[in-house]
Design an enzyme around this catalytic site. Structure first.
Site, PDB file in Angstrom:
ATOM      1  N   GLU A 172     -15.606  55.785  -9.429  1.00  0.00           N
ATOM      2  CA  GLU A 172     -16.095  55.295 -10.722  1.00  0.00           C
ATOM      3  C   GLU A 172     -15.836  53.803 -10.905  1.00  0.00           C
ATOM      4  O   GLU A 172     -16.071  53.259 -11.978  1.00  0.00           O
ATOM      5  CB  GLU A 172     -15.511  56.114 -11.870  1.00  0.00           C
ATOM      6  CG  GLU A 172     -14.019  56.312 -11.842  1.00  0.00           C
ATOM      7  CD  GLU A 172     -13.527  57.231 -12.973  1.00  0.00           C
ATOM      8  OE1 GLU A 172     -14.286  57.538 -13.890  1.00  0.00           O
ATOM      9  OE2 GLU A 172     -12.338  57.602 -12.913  1.00  0.00           O
ATOM     10  N   ASP A 222     -18.011  55.535 -16.142  1.00  0.00           N
ATOM     11  CA  ASP A 222     -17.257  54.317 -15.849  1.00  0.00           C
ATOM     12  C   ASP A 222     -17.960  53.457 -14.802  1.00  0.00           C
ATOM     13  O   ASP A 222     -17.935  52.230 -14.890  1.00  0.00           O
ATOM     14  CB  ASP A 222     -15.839  54.671 -15.389  1.00  0.00           C
ATOM     15  CG  ASP A 222     -14.948  54.965 -16.581  1.00  0.00           C
ATOM     16  OD1 ASP A 222     -14.956  54.158 -17.526  1.00  0.00           O
ATOM     17  OD2 ASP A 222     -14.276  56.011 -16.588  1.00  0.00           O
ATOM     18  N   HIS A 233     -18.992  60.505 -33.840  1.00  0.00           N
ATOM     19  CA  HIS A 233     -18.835  61.959 -33.867  1.00  0.00           C
ATOM     20  C   HIS A 233     -20.129  62.649 -34.273  1.00  0.00           C
ATOM     21  O   HIS A 233     -20.459  63.715 -33.762  1.00  0.00           O
ATOM     22  CB  HIS A 233     -17.699  62.332 -34.815  1.00  0.00           C
ATOM     23  CG  HIS A 233     -16.359  62.008 -34.236  1.00  0.00           C
ATOM     24  ND1 HIS A 233     -15.200  62.092 -34.934  1.00  0.00           N
ATOM     25  CD2 HIS A 233     -16.016  61.620 -32.994  1.00  0.00           C
ATOM     26  CE1 HIS A 233     -14.195  61.750 -34.160  1.00  0.00           C
ATOM     27  NE2 HIS A 233     -14.668  61.448 -32.981  1.00  0.00           N
ATOM     28  N   CYS A 282     -20.045  63.835 -11.727  1.00  0.00           N
ATOM     29  CA  CYS A 282     -19.558  64.496 -12.947  1.00  0.00           C
ATOM     30  C   CYS A 282     -19.715  63.620 -14.182  1.00  0.00           C
ATOM     31  O   CYS A 282     -19.314  64.012 -15.271  1.00  0.00           O
ATOM     32  CB  CYS A 282     -18.107  64.920 -12.770  1.00  0.00           C
ATOM     33  SG  CYS A 282     -17.002  63.537 -12.470  1.00  0.00           S
TER      34      CYS A 282
HETATM   35  C1  PEP Z   1     -16.925  59.165 -15.801  1.00  0.00           C
HETATM   36  O1  PEP Z   1     -16.368  58.075 -15.920  1.00  0.00           O
HETATM   37  O2  PEP Z   1     -18.120  59.302 -15.477  1.00  0.00           O
HETATM   38  C2  PEP Z   1     -16.188  60.411 -16.091  1.00  0.00           C
HETATM   39  C3  PEP Z   1     -16.713  61.593 -15.845  1.00  0.00           C
HETATM   40  O3  PEP Z   1     -14.944  60.297 -16.620  1.00  0.00           O
HETATM   41  P1  PEP Z   1     -14.607  59.965 -18.160  1.00  0.00           P
HETATM   42  O4  PEP Z   1     -15.918  60.022 -18.922  1.00  0.00           O
HETATM   43  O5  PEP Z   1     -13.640  60.999 -18.587  1.00  0.00           O
HETATM   44  O6  PEP Z   1     -14.040  58.605 -18.062  1.00  0.00           O
HETATM   45 MG    MG Z   2     -14.223  57.964 -15.994  1.00  0.00          MG
END
Ligand code: PEP
Ligand code: MG
Length: 585
Positions: A439, A463, A195, A510
């Site tokens: 991912e 991921d 955190h 993303c």
């Molecule tokens: C990712 O895996 O890049 C993603 C955007 O999803 P999360 O971080 O929520 O798994």
């Molecule tokens: Mg993800």
């Protein structure tokens, strides 16, 4: 002689300042026995300490700057919630009564019991959450030992302008440090997902974590350099090194000032290519931060938060209300709502109680797998998202797809929900775009197959990197292997972008990689046209895009993708990022 101490870079930025070492770990305490008469007043003392701890945290919450992403407040809220939990309220009081011991000792005993439960957990992320227990307990202990908030505040206010090196820092300490103008923070424990690390990024304080035994090498007041991006601390720097970091600092400041002017600027490369720049949002409060930084919409709305900290999942109506509120807040800008990605590092109560514990949760029943297994969890969400699409531009995105069958199953459920809504005469956008999150390496390799059946794709690098390199994304010990520039990762990203291009559908990214300015040009060179990033990264990424010439970066991109040696790849990336006098530091 300059000494280099290497930790884990947690929040970028350069600080040059005198060092101050502090101890924030567990205060020394001992047990003493109470007479039966003293028990009552001890219980009252404990209750007063609880009240004071809550008041202190509320005081800290008020010091969070207004333009900060809401995750900062969420961390403080977690600690406030723990101060209401019976494990840290009524149980220690029972111990005081039964054992007739002082409040500090009762709290310590209960802390050890709670922590041993966390220690026994398989999940690495949950195991590390015992830090929260320690942070809350230590705050209570400091109060019981009569070290009050003013003392804490005063201690921290004397750190203004310094680089603070501590064994560990709580989220609340980090907020106060930012408030009092601490130059940088360095902790001996913790990883990049602690955190403290997340908060330092949100609050924009340069930070290094996991710099073991750092305090042993430092003298208070000596001037040191912290480079938060590289995770490096330079002790006793030579004049030449000091000079070069001072220049770097000035350059960073110049770029920061220029960036502020970009809020309303459009996102376009210097050779005229329009690029989409959207925000990743978890909490509705982040919408304001994102739109004021000029995001074109929300490229990833993580819905998990809606399911957290509650005994039962939200029903269709509650979800619909939340999504509609989000769509309205965006005033016509698009939002990509991701369906539930529960499991692995995102656990909640009330979903699949009694399900068998997975020995490898990241590879287990998570995200779309869990949703398809539990249609009574999934269909209310699909219907709620579809209904929200009647109120503005909504896209629905499916996480963790690993094969086409899963996608077909989702599409069949969407069709079924659509028919139900039509029959019931409920409004929704019948052509609401549906996209796949790419991912999992299998999906990235078969991106051409997915592209035939979806309206868009979005690459989740957090991921994708974890699964490609086989490193648990929240395991400190293998963090050194985390490498977005790994040729395998770059090939999978490139393959996905190309597949989208061939199929004529948009491809976004993303994952965190999209929000790290050092990769912006590389991604543009690979053909990426849509970025979705943490709200704090919007302006920096926009600045770099606007200073980039796609035609010029393409050649270097191809070379980086062909280069085997990591140090050569990093050097080429530096060359690319420093082209035309720009700076992505
Ligand atoms: C990712 O895996 O890049 C993603 C955007 O999803 P999360 O971080 O929520 O798994
Ligand atoms: Mg993800």
């Amino acid at each position: 002689m300059t000494v280099l101490l290497q930790g884990i870079g947690a929040a970028k930025g350069v600080a040059i300042a005198p060092v101050r070492t502090i101890e924030r770990g567990q205060p020394e305490i001992r047990e003493y026995e109470l007479t039966p008469k003293q028990v009552r007043s001890e219980l009252a003392r404990f209750r007063r300490a609880l009240k004071a701890a809550r008041a202190e945290l509320k005081h800290v919450k008020n010091k969070i700057p207004n333009d900060t992403a809401t995750d900062v407040a969420a961390f403080i809220d977690t600690h406030l919630l723990m101060l209401k939990d019976s494990a840290l309220t009524s149980v220690p009081m029972e111990i005081i009564k039964e054992r007739r011991c002082n409040a500090e000792w009762a709290l310590r005993l209960q802390r050890d019991a709670v922590v041993s439960v966390f220690d026994a957990m398989d999940d690495e992320y949950l195991r590390t959450r015992k830090d929260d227990v320690d942070h809350v307990v230590n705050r209570m202990l400091r109060i019981l030992l009569q070290r009050d908030q003013n003392e804490d505040d005063q201690l921290i206010s004397h750190l203004s302008g310094c680089i603070v090196v501590a064994d560990d820092l709580t989220p609340a300490d980090t907020v106060l440090m930012q408030h009092h103008g601490v130059a940088a923070v360095v902790t001996e424990f913790g990883g990049p997902l602690s955190h403290t690390a997340i908060l330092a990024r949100s609050l924009r304080i340069p930070a290094i974590v996991g710099l073991h035994a750092a305090r042993q090498y430092l003298r208070d007041d000596e001037v040191v350099i912290v480079d938060g991006r590289q995770g490096v601390m330079l002790v006793d720097p030579s004049r030449a090194i000091l000079g070069s970091f001072k220049r770097k600092q000035k350059e960073i400041e110049r770029f920061r000032i220029e960036r502020q002017k970009l809020r309303r600027a459009r996102v376009m490369t210097s050779d005229g290519e329009r690029i989409g720049l959207q925000a990743n949002v978890e909490l509705p409060g982040d919408i304001q931060t994102s739109t004021s930084a000029g995001a074109d919409g929300v490229g990833l709305y993580r819905t998990e938060f809606l399911f957290m900290n509650r005994p039962e999942p939200p029903d269709e109506e509650e979800q619909f209300d939340t999504y509609r509120h989000l769509v309205r807040a965006l005033k016509g800008a698009p939002v990509t709502i991701r369906t539930l990605d529960l499991g692995a590092d995102k656990q909640v109560d009330g979903v699949r109680p009694g399900a068998p514990a997975s020995t490898n949760p990241a590879l287990g029943m998570r995200a779309v797998r869990l949703c398809l297994k539990e249609p009574e969890l999934f269909t209310p969400q699909i219907r709620a998202i579809m209904r929200a699409s009647a109120h503005g531009p909504v896209r629905m995105m499916i996480p963790m797809l690993s094969n086409i069958q899963e996608l077909h199953q989702v599409l069949a459920l969407v069709k079924q929900c659509g028919n139900q809504l039509l029959t019931a005469g409920v409004d929704f956008d019948e052509s609401m775009p549906i996209g796949a999150m790419i991912e999992v390496p299998a999906a990235a390799l078969c991106a051409d197959l997915f592209a035939r059946h979806v309206d868009f794709m979005s690459i989740g690098t957090n991921d994708l990197i974890q699964y490609t390199i086989a490193i648990d994304r929240i395991d400190d010990e293998v963090n050194y292997l985390y490498d977005p520039l790994h040729p395998a990762v770059l090939k999978l990203i490139h393959n996905t972008i190309r597949a989208g291009y061939k199929a004529g559908i948009p491809v976004a990214m993303c994952g965190e990689m999209a929000g790290d300015g050092s990769y912006t040009r590389l991604l543009l060179g690979m053909g990426l046209k849509e970025f979705s990033v943490h709200p704090n990264a919007l302006l920096e990424v926009k600045q770099i895009i606007n200073q980039s010439h796609i035609g010029k970066v393409r050649k270097l991109t191809a070379r980086i993708m062909r280069t085997a040696k990591p140090s050569n790849r990093a050097a080429l990336l530096d060359e690319m990022n420093n082209m035309d006098g720009s700076n992505s530091y």
